[in-house]
Design a protein around this motif. Structure first.
Motif, PDB file in Angstrom:
ATOM      1  N   GLU A  69       0.816  -1.226   0.000  1.00  0.00           N
ATOM      2  CA  GLU A  69       0.000   0.000   0.000  1.00  0.00           C
ATOM      3  C   GLU A  69       0.845   1.268   0.000  1.00  0.00           C
ATOM      4  N   PHE A 121     -11.938   2.712  -6.334  1.00  0.00           N
ATOM      5  CA  PHE A 121     -11.484   2.153  -5.052  1.00  0.00           C
ATOM      6  C   PHE A 121     -10.206   2.810  -4.526  1.00  0.00           C
ATOM      7  N   GLY A 122      -9.186   2.865  -5.356  1.00  0.00           N
ATOM      8  CA  GLY A 122      -7.896   3.405  -4.918  1.00  0.00           C
ATOM      9  C   GLY A 122      -7.981   4.876  -4.528  1.00  0.00           C
ATOM     10  N   ILE A 158      -9.746   5.128  -1.128  1.00  0.00           N
ATOM     11  CA  ILE A 158      -8.816   4.755  -0.054  1.00  0.00           C
ATOM     12  C   ILE A 158      -7.903   5.944   0.266  1.00  0.00           C
ATOM     13  N   ARG A 159      -7.555   6.712  -0.790  1.00  0.00           N
ATOM     14  CA  ARG A 159      -6.688   7.887  -0.588  1.00  0.00           C
ATOM     15  C   ARG A 159      -7.468   9.083  -0.092  1.00  0.00           C
ATOM     16  N   LYS A 160      -8.757   8.872   0.182  1.00  0.00           N
ATOM     17  CA  LYS A 160      -9.640   9.924   0.693  1.00  0.00           C
ATOM     18  C   LYS A 160      -9.685  11.146  -0.235  1.00  0.00           C
ATOM     19  N   ARG A 215      -8.714   0.533 -13.171  1.00  0.00           N
ATOM     20  CA  ARG A 215      -8.601   0.573 -11.716  1.00  0.00           C
ATOM     21  C   ARG A 215      -7.152   0.785 -11.280  1.00  0.00           C
ATOM     22  N   ALA A 216      -6.235   0.132 -12.006  1.00  0.00           N
ATOM     23  CA  ALA A 216      -4.810   0.279 -11.658  1.00  0.00           C
ATOM     24  C   ALA A 216      -4.279   1.640 -12.104  1.00  0.00           C
ATOM     25  N   VAL A 239      -4.974   5.623 -10.264  1.00  0.00           N
ATOM     26  CA  VAL A 239      -4.197   6.177  -9.142  1.00  0.00           C
ATOM     27  C   VAL A 239      -2.796   6.625  -9.591  1.00  0.00           C
ATOM     28  N   ARG A 283      -4.589  -4.036  -1.757  1.00  0.00           N
ATOM     29  CA  ARG A 283      -3.418  -3.502  -1.037  1.00  0.00           C
ATOM     30  C   ARG A 283      -2.559  -2.644  -1.958  1.00  0.00           C
ATOM     31  N   THR A 284      -2.360  -3.096  -3.201  1.00  0.00           N
ATOM     32  CA  THR A 284      -1.548  -2.269  -4.113  1.00  0.00           C
ATOM     33  C   THR A 284      -2.252  -0.947  -4.413  1.00  0.00           C
ATOM     34  N   LEU A 285      -3.581  -0.912  -4.224  1.00  0.00           N
ATOM     35  CA  LEU A 285      -4.315   0.338  -4.475  1.00  0.00           C
ATOM     36  C   LEU A 285      -4.277   1.269  -3.264  1.00  0.00           C
ATOM     37  N   GLY A 286      -3.557   0.863  -2.218  1.00  0.00           N
ATOM     38  CA  GLY A 286      -3.334   1.776  -1.097  1.00  0.00           C
ATOM     39  C   GLY A 286      -4.010   1.384   0.202  1.00  0.00           C
ATOM     40  N   ALA A 287      -4.723   0.249   0.222  1.00  0.00           N
ATOM     41  CA  ALA A 287      -5.430  -0.136   1.446  1.00  0.00           C
ATOM     42  C   ALA A 287      -4.526  -0.984   2.347  1.00  0.00           C
ATOM     43  N   LYS A 312      -7.751  -2.408   6.479  1.00  0.00           N
ATOM     44  CA  LYS A 312      -8.700  -1.743   5.576  1.00  0.00           C
ATOM     45  C   LYS A 312      -9.226  -2.743   4.528  1.00  0.00           C
TER      46      LYS A 312
END
Lengths: 355, 256
Positions: free
Chosen positions: A75, A100-101, A104-106, A148-149, A152, B165-169, B173
């Protein structure tokens, strides 16, 4: 200098059950399309997971943008990962998968929406955003996984056999698509595959992985036409690979005896060597012709295989099989039949010697 | 339309013997006791015992959920000898006669034992107490929860978590945002199975806490003291409640 590279692996080793990645070292430049080519069980997926931080290596170092990231969790690496089965989140819509990513980064809601729509438009999947992932086809799922990848803006995009799960017709268009994505996003890509045609059409450079060790790193031209090992020659379908005894014959040439066959090759060699040449380098004729090729071989056509645009000829020469490609139209014009005598011509410069 | 393969009819015919063996007692109990269910429904002792049983069973299921969910996740994701060892420990209660399990619990956690004396300091006395019922239920039913939920975690592709996880979680989380939503069905199924198993427990509960009486203990008491007819009404009511839970469980499992 490591700073000039996006990714540097230094002697990375990892024991995983009975399998072991051995002292893997390579450097990938920013914006490079780097393909790791190897057969099933070579350790390609394990290598990607080590780069992603999913698995920690036993020894060695991983530097991302010059920073030692060996012990950094996934992460914290900002690496995009598209596994072989795409691993979309089945409980989320396509939009939420891509977002999603960023969530997660808000990131702010408006920013998320803008970015998801921007990437979706670039990848041609805007019409899928409200769909459930279970309703997607293989090609659509792959594009969503890529979006998705990429949304971010990862430093490195890892692709694990991205074309393995799609049918052959779709594979061709997705190959072009991957090349386009690479150009559009200026991404640094590490793509693993067992398909050498995929590697040659996409890669800036290729690393050939076999049984946990790297056999060769180079441009597609290096790997396919100047293999450094017998394995690389075999795996890239060089087809004509022979062990023989070499002796210099002067003028910068050597003669390699392979049983009762003899090849003249460029360079001075002495001792046991492996000679290899690709079937597309062999010229075929029904009658003897004048040519500058130093290797002229007479043989009998025993079999042929229609591979679409090309026909692979199998010619028996003194109990050794030599394979040659000719175009379909040449094959028709020459009216070749099994059991007929043919002449093969190979230039000394096109025979590669592995010492 | 799916047609039954003729070759399979032999297997179905032989297997139907056990299906009938299982179904006939349930139908008989409901048929014969059905007329008396209203009688049980106005029996204060019976209703109290059902209430205590389900209350304790729910607490037992909640405790299983709270502590068993992280354990099930650990067992699912950690591939090593420690995981296999813990898995074996968890399955021990399934192999032990429940009356023996009651004796074990009494020896380990009664107020005369070292741990029990510590527990009694915070008000947790298990002999003939509500908490004794919960302890007995937890011992015999929590393995069912852990096994069911672990099967749910096992069914999730680990690559989904890796990508998250690679996406930042972070690992926590990922568990909360990806793994838990994907295993919700198994968690609910595990919860209901644990509840069903807990309220049907007799052996271990009778050894530790005969009082407060739970419904399954009351059925035994009435059968031994007054005969089959006395136990029939409560048995039919309990069977009906258990079947309702079972139907809910099947609906949850089929829910997409």
């Amino acid at each position: 200098m490591a700073l000039n590279y996006r990714l540097v692996l230094e002697n990375v080793s990892k024991k995983f059950g009975e399998f072991r990645l051995n002292n893997i070292s390579f450097k990938v430049s920013k914006g490079e399309y780097f393909v790791v080519l190897g057969p099933s069980g070579a350790g390609k997926t394990l290598l990607l997971q080590v780069i992603a931080g999913i698995i920690t290596p036993d020894s060695g170092r991983i530097l991302i943008d010059g920073v030692d990231s060996t012990r950094l969790p996934p992460e914290k690496r900002n690496i995009g990962y598209v596994p072989q089965n795409y691993a979309l989140f089945p409980h989320l819509s396509v939009y939420d998968n891509i977002a999603f990513g960023l969530k997660i980064r808000k990131a702010k809601r408006e920013h998320i929406s803008d970015k998801v729509r921007e990437v979706s438009e670039k990848l041609g999947i805007s019409h899928l955003l409200d769909r459930k992932v279970k309703s997607l086809s293989g090609g659509e799922a792959q594009r969503v996984a890529l979006a998705r990848a990429l949304v971010v803006e990862p430093k490195i995009l890892l692709l694990d056999e991205p074309l393995a799960a799609v049918d052959p017709v779709l594979r061709w268009s997705l190959r072009d698509y991957l090349r386009e994505i690479h150009r559009m996003f200026k991404a640094t890509v590490i793509h693993v595959t067992h398909d050498f045609t995929e590697a040659i059409s996409l890669a800036d450079r290729i690393a050939v992985l076999n049984n946990g060790s790297i056999e060769q790193i180079g441009t597609p031209q290096d790997v396919f036409y100047r293999p450094k090992s017998e394995f690389v020659a075999w795996f890239t379908r060089t087809e004509n690979i022979y062990r023989g005894y070499a002796e210099p014959v002067g003028s910068g040439l050597s003669r390699v005896r392979v049983g009762s066959l003899e090849f003249t090759v460029c360079g001075e060699y002495r001792g046991w060597v492996v000679v290899s040449f690709r079937p597309e380098y062999v010229v075929v004729s029904r009658h003897k012709i004048r040519t500058s090729a130093r290797n002229v071989i007479e043989g009998v056509l025993t079999d042929y295989m229609d591979e679409g645009a090309l026909v692979l000829l199998k010619v028996m020469v003194n109990e050794k099989m030599v394979k040659a490609y000719i175009t379909r139209s040449s094959f028709s014009e020459m009216k070749l039949r099994s059991g007929e005598k043919v002449y093969l011509y190979i230039k000394a410069s096109q025979i590669h010697v592995i010492e | 339309m799916i047609t039954l393969n003729r070759d399979l009819i032999v297997f179905a015919a032989v297997g139907s013997v056990i299906v009938l063996f299982l179904v006939i007692p349930v139908i008989t109990c409901l048929a014969e006791g059905g007329a008396y269910i209203s009688e049980a429904a106005s029996d204060v002792d019976a209703l109290d015992s059902i209430y205590v049983g389900f209350h304790a069973g729910t607490v037992c299921s909640l405790v299983s959920l709270l502590f068993g969910t992280p354990l099930a996740y650990f067992l699912s994701r950690w591939r090593g000898s420690l995981s296999s060892f813990i898995q074996s420990i968890i399955e021990i209660p399934l192999a032990i006669p429940h009356s023996v399990a009651g004796i074990m619990l009494l020896l380990a956690y009664s107020s005369r034992s070292p741990i029990g004396s510590l527990l009694s300091n915070v008000g947790l006395v298990i002999e003939d107490s509500y908490w004794g019922v919960v302890f007995a239920m937890l011992f015999v039913s929590s393995p069912i929860y852990i096994t069911t939920v672990k099967a749910g975690f096992d069914s999730i592709d680990v690559e989904i978590e890796n990508v998250a996880r690679t996406l930042g979680a972070s690992r926590i989380k990922v568990f909360l945002e990806v793994t838990l939503p994907l295993s919700l069905k198994h968690i609910l199924a595990g919860f209901i199975l644990t509840l069903a198993r807990a309220v049907s427990e007799v052996g271990a509960v009778m050894v530790i806490a005969y009082y407060p009486k739970i419904a399954s203990v009351l059925v035994i008491e009435r059968f031994l003291g007054y005969g089959l007819r006395s136990a029939l009404a409560l048995s039919a009511l309990l069977a009906l409640i258990s079947l309702t839970i079972f139907v809910i469980l099947r609906l949850i499992i089929r829910w997409k």
